[in-house]
Design a protein around this motif. Structure first.
Motif, PDB file in Angstrom:
ATOM      1  N   PHE A  63     -13.648  -8.615  24.197  1.00  0.00           N
ATOM      2  CA  PHE A  63     -13.840  -7.742  23.041  1.00  0.00           C
ATOM      3  C   PHE A  63     -12.547  -7.598  22.244  1.00  0.00           C
ATOM      4  O   PHE A  63     -12.538  -7.726  21.018  1.00  0.00           O
ATOM      5  N   THR A  76     -14.242   3.602  22.793  1.00  0.00           N
ATOM      6  CA  THR A  76     -14.603   2.190  22.637  1.00  0.00           C
ATOM      7  C   THR A  76     -14.446   1.414  23.937  1.00  0.00           C
ATOM      8  O   THR A  76     -15.362   0.698  24.366  1.00  0.00           O
ATOM      9  N   VAL A  94     -17.270  -0.340  26.714  1.00  0.00           N
ATOM     10  CA  VAL A  94     -17.256  -1.760  27.084  1.00  0.00           C
ATOM     11  C   VAL A  94     -16.907  -1.958  28.552  1.00  0.00           C
ATOM     12  O   VAL A  94     -17.567  -2.709  29.262  1.00  0.00           O
TER      13      VAL A  94
END
Length: 210
Positions: free
Chosen positions: A37, A122, A126
């Motif tokens: 990511f 964030t 993930v």
């Protein structure tokens, strides 16, 4: 009966080993997902040219050209920049040079806090608590200290390392609660920001950058 028992034990052993491999793969998959990511995010900023906006000159121009809009752009860029390894001192220097050490420091504090919150949410989405799933002795020892005194631990880490992206990633995947994370962050950031504000204000006076 003996042969059947042995077969059962072998089956249970194989099944247990298979479950352990799956858990190990899952733990590493989480870490790989975070790395992927961040890599894709970095590449997107590089290829789109947005990374060019993370410069001292650009940030100062935003304050000069836009009053309210410049403040919002500053907070947004700080928040995004922290995800892609942009040093926080660039934002702080720009704010101090454009607004002075008091207003610049206050704005940087708000932007840095928002950045840490965005990174936590964030990376947690993930990577989950991937670090807590590791069986490393060092990881277990560090996490035990974090669990025992989460706010104080994060406070000390912020004083020492401020908004270093790697620290934010690690804390997000440590399983620490968001409330403790933010309290430690809010309490730990003022001192180093104040020190840097004085430094950049002094440097600006010496080099006549203001």
């Amino acid at each position: 009966m003996t042969e059947q028992a042995e077969h059962c034990r072998e089956g249970e052993t194989a099944s247990g080993a298979h479950r352990m491999l799956k858990r190990g793969a899952f733990r590493h998959a989480r870490l790989f997902a975070v790395a992927l990511f961040l890599g894709l995010l970095f590449a997107a900023f590089e290829l789109s040219g947005l990374r060019d906006h993370f410069s001292l000159a650009f940030l100062r121009d935003q304050f000069a050209d836009h009053k309210i809009g410049g403040l919002l752009i500053f907070v947004l860029l700080f928040s995004l920049g922290n995800l892609i390894q942009i040093p926080g001192w660039i934002f702080l220097a720009a704010a101090v040079l454009a607004l002075g050490r008091v207003s610049g420091g206050a704005l940087t504090y708000v932007a840095a806090s928002a950045s840490c919150a965005l990174t936590f949410v964030t990376i947690r989405l993930v990577g989950g608590d991937a670090l807590r799933q590791l069986r490393s002795r060092i990881a277990i020892r560090l996490l035990a200290q974090l669990d025992a005194r989460p706010i104080r631990s994060i406070f000390v880490l912020r004083v020492l390392f401020q908004t270093v992206p790697a620290l934010n990633y690690a804390l997000a995947m440590s399983g620490v609660r968001f409330r403790a994370y933010m309290l430690g962050t809010l309490l730990g950031l003022p001192l180093p920001i104040a020190v840097y504000c004085l430094f950049f204000d002094f440097l600006a006076g010496v080099l006549r950058l203001g």
